[in-house]
Design a protein around this motif. Structure first.
Motif, PDB file in Angstrom:
ATOM      1  N   THR A  92       0.846  -1.186   0.000  1.00  0.00           N
ATOM      2  CA  THR A  92       0.000   0.000   0.000  1.00  0.00           C
ATOM      3  C   THR A  92       0.884   1.240   0.000  1.00  0.00           C
ATOM      4  N   PHE A  93       0.248   2.373  -0.224  1.00  0.00           N
ATOM      5  CA  PHE A  93       0.942   3.665  -0.266  1.00  0.00           C
ATOM      6  C   PHE A  93       0.284   4.595   0.736  1.00  0.00           C
ATOM      7  N   THR A  94       1.102   5.301   1.519  1.00  0.00           N
ATOM      8  CA  THR A  94       0.592   6.213   2.536  1.00  0.00           C
ATOM      9  C   THR A  94       0.651   7.645   2.012  1.00  0.00           C
ATOM     10  N   PRO A  95      -0.472   8.235   1.638  1.00  0.00           N
ATOM     11  CA  PRO A  95      -0.435   9.606   1.113  1.00  0.00           C
ATOM     12  C   PRO A  95       0.060  10.623   2.126  1.00  0.00           C
ATOM     13  N   THR A  96      -0.147  10.354   3.426  1.00  0.00           N
ATOM     14  CA  THR A  96       0.243  11.323   4.445  1.00  0.00           C
ATOM     15  C   THR A  96       1.750  11.357   4.691  1.00  0.00           C
ATOM     16  N   THR A  97       2.530  10.531   3.996  1.00  0.00           N
ATOM     17  CA  THR A  97       3.987  10.689   4.050  1.00  0.00           C
ATOM     18  C   THR A  97       4.467  11.745   3.064  1.00  0.00           C
ATOM     19  N   GLN A  98       3.550  12.290   2.267  1.00  0.00           N
ATOM     20  CA  GLN A  98       3.894  13.352   1.321  1.00  0.00           C
ATOM     21  C   GLN A  98       3.687  14.709   1.991  1.00  0.00           C
ATOM     22  N   LEU A  99       4.752  15.491   2.067  1.00  0.00           N
ATOM     23  CA  LEU A  99       4.663  16.802   2.708  1.00  0.00           C
ATOM     24  C   LEU A  99       3.709  17.723   1.961  1.00  0.00           C
ATOM     25  N   SER A 100       3.615  17.566   0.656  1.00  0.00           N
ATOM     26  CA  SER A 100       2.731  18.429  -0.132  1.00  0.00           C
ATOM     27  C   SER A 100       1.275  18.240   0.275  1.00  0.00           C
ATOM     28  N   PRO A 154       1.576  26.238  10.507  1.00  0.00           N
ATOM     29  CA  PRO A 154       1.196  25.240   9.501  1.00  0.00           C
ATOM     30  C   PRO A 154       2.360  24.371   9.065  1.00  0.00           C
ATOM     31  N   LEU A 155       3.574  24.948   9.021  1.00  0.00           N
ATOM     32  CA  LEU A 155       4.748  24.148   8.683  1.00  0.00           C
ATOM     33  C   LEU A 155       4.998  23.070   9.731  1.00  0.00           C
ATOM     34  N   ALA A 156       4.817  23.450  11.004  1.00  0.00           N
ATOM     35  CA  ALA A 156       4.994  22.464  12.072  1.00  0.00           C
ATOM     36  C   ALA A 156       3.952  21.355  11.985  1.00  0.00           C
ATOM     37  N   LEU A 157       2.715  21.707  11.635  1.00  0.00           N
ATOM     38  CA  LEU A 157       1.670  20.694  11.492  1.00  0.00           C
ATOM     39  C   LEU A 157       2.030  19.686  10.404  1.00  0.00           C
ATOM     40  N   GLY A 158       2.391  20.200   9.227  1.00  0.00           N
ATOM     41  CA  GLY A 158       2.686  19.304   8.117  1.00  0.00           C
ATOM     42  C   GLY A 158       3.945  18.482   8.328  1.00  0.00           C
ATOM     43  N   VAL A 159       5.013  19.124   8.825  1.00  0.00           N
ATOM     44  CA  VAL A 159       6.282  18.416   9.016  1.00  0.00           C
ATOM     45  C   VAL A 159       6.154  17.366  10.115  1.00  0.00           C
ATOM     46  N   ARG A 160       5.405  17.662  11.181  1.00  0.00           N
ATOM     47  CA  ARG A 160       5.251  16.701  12.272  1.00  0.00           C
ATOM     48  C   ARG A 160       4.598  15.411  11.767  1.00  0.00           C
ATOM     49  N   LEU A 161       3.512  15.546  11.039  1.00  0.00           N
ATOM     50  CA  LEU A 161       2.820  14.374  10.534  1.00  0.00           C
ATOM     51  C   LEU A 161       3.683  13.603   9.544  1.00  0.00           C
ATOM     52  N   THR A 162       4.342  14.319   8.641  1.00  0.00           N
ATOM     53  CA  THR A 162       5.184  13.656   7.637  1.00  0.00           C
ATOM     54  C   THR A 162       6.373  12.948   8.281  1.00  0.00           C
ATOM     55  N   ALA A 163       7.062  13.628   9.203  1.00  0.00           N
ATOM     56  CA  ALA A 163       8.277  13.073   9.796  1.00  0.00           C
ATOM     57  C   ALA A 163       7.978  11.840  10.637  1.00  0.00           C
ATOM     58  N   ASN A 164       6.915  11.872  11.421  1.00  0.00           N
ATOM     59  CA  ASN A 164       6.604  10.720  12.270  1.00  0.00           C
ATOM     60  C   ASN A 164       6.247   9.488  11.453  1.00  0.00           C
ATOM     61  N   LEU A 165       5.431   9.660  10.427  1.00  0.00           N
ATOM     62  CA  LEU A 165       5.043   8.505   9.619  1.00  0.00           C
ATOM     63  C   LEU A 165       6.207   8.003   8.777  1.00  0.00           C
ATOM     64  N   THR A 166       7.005   8.925   8.225  1.00  0.00           N
ATOM     65  CA  THR A 166       8.155   8.511   7.419  1.00  0.00           C
ATOM     66  C   THR A 166       9.172   7.752   8.258  1.00  0.00           C
ATOM     67  N   ALA A 167       9.452   8.241   9.455  1.00  0.00           N
ATOM     68  CA  ALA A 167      10.422   7.572  10.326  1.00  0.00           C
ATOM     69  C   ALA A 167       9.935   6.180  10.714  1.00  0.00           C
ATOM     70  N   GLY A 168       8.652   6.046  11.019  1.00  0.00           N
ATOM     71  CA  GLY A 168       8.118   4.736  11.384  1.00  0.00           C
ATOM     72  C   GLY A 168       8.191   3.745  10.247  1.00  0.00           C
ATOM     73  N   HIS A 169       7.835   4.175   9.046  1.00  0.00           N
ATOM     74  CA  HIS A 169       7.896   3.275   7.893  1.00  0.00           C
ATOM     75  C   HIS A 169       9.333   2.866   7.570  1.00  0.00           C
ATOM     76  N   LEU A 170      10.264   3.799   7.708  1.00  0.00           N
ATOM     77  CA  LEU A 170      11.662   3.472   7.450  1.00  0.00           C
ATOM     78  C   LEU A 170      12.193   2.452   8.454  1.00  0.00           C
ATOM     79  N   LEU A 171      11.841   2.625   9.731  1.00  0.00           N
ATOM     80  CA  LEU A 171      12.289   1.675  10.747  1.00  0.00           C
ATOM     81  C   LEU A 171      11.717   0.289  10.490  1.00  0.00           C
ATOM     82  N   ILE A 172      10.454   0.219  10.125  1.00  0.00           N
ATOM     83  CA  ILE A 172       9.846  -1.078   9.838  1.00  0.00           C
ATOM     84  C   ILE A 172      10.556  -1.754   8.667  1.00  0.00           C
ATOM     85  N   GLN A 173      10.853  -1.000   7.606  1.00  0.00           N
ATOM     86  CA  GLN A 173      11.523  -1.599   6.452  1.00  0.00           C
ATOM     87  C   GLN A 173      12.955  -2.009   6.779  1.00  0.00           C
TER      88      GLN A 173
END
Length: 227
Positions: A92-100, A154-173
């Motif tokens: 699957t693909f996680t759209p919320t890992t996209q900062l845009s 707003p930058l903190a909102l977007g970066v927080r969500l992106t960074a947490n999900l990206t870091a978790g997916h990277l650790l799992i892989q």
């Protein structure tokens, strides 16, 4: 050819068509449609109970003027929660890992809260830029600092969500790759790595739910300052 660990965050494309639109619209198909009947299914009852409790918990600290946002915040919570959890499934693909995407959600909603504050109570909204009792020499510096902190929200909102999900997916892989590599060499270590991978997956499920809630909670706090 070895693939990069960051390839999983690239938006998949089929016949030249980006599939991120399908990934964004799919969560809404999975939820049952509410009905006007007295007797409904258990899933629909649980869904209604969850939405009511969440909206009540989120809107309780707000003034009456902020209760109009209940539907928007509840829908945003369900949207983020579903996409975050579906992204943990294989293939699957996680759209919320996209900062845009995250910035596209954060900036308009944050800007709406600011505009509401400037429209309804401009004095109070502008008063947040300067704390009461500030020494005269520090007034220009504090206004600049508070203005920067306002625009960085707003930058903190977007970066927080992106960074947490990206870091978790990277650790799992990373850990799953290590388990596959160690399996023929050191089976015992590979088993322990698999247990760690299972625990990390449970943690990532919790992170997916918490980050969706934190995103909406911070938006409600920004709204609370302006209503």
């Amino acid at each position: 050819m070895a693939m990069s660990f960051f390839d999983q965050f690239m938006s998949p494309v089929f016949m030249g068509i980006p599939l991120i639109a399908l990934a964004i619209s799919l969560p809404w198909v999975l939820f049952p449609t509410p009905t006007s009947r007295w007797l409904t299914s258990r899933v629909l009852t649980l869904q209604s109970w969850f939405l009511n409790r969440f909206a009540h918990q989120l809107m309780m600290p707000l003034n009456t003027g902020g209760h109009k946002w209940a539907l928007a915040f509840a829908s945003l919570m369900v949207f983020l929660l579903t996409m975050n959890l579906l992204g943990l499934l294989p293939y699957t693909f996680t759209p919320t890992t996209q900062l845009s995407l995250n910035m596209g959600l954060a900036v308009p909603l944050w800007l709406a809260t600011v505009i509401i504050g400037l429209r309804k109570q401009p004095t109070v909204s502008l008063g947040h830029l300067l704390p009461e009792g500030t020494p005269t020499l520090l007034i220009p510096v504090l206004i600049i600092i508070e203005t920067i902190s306002l625009f960085i929200r707003p930058l903190a909102l977007g970066v927080r969500l992106t960074a947490n999900l990206t870091a978790g997916h990277l650790l799992i892989q990373l850990i799953s790759t290590a388990a596959f590599v160690l399996l023929p060499l050191m089976p015992t270590v590979a088993l322990l790595t698999t247990v760690l991978l299972f625990l990390l997956t449970l943690l990532e499920v919790a992170v997916a739910m918490i980050q969706a809630y934190v995103f909406v909670l911070l938006l409600s706090l920004y709204l609370q300052e302006n209503v």
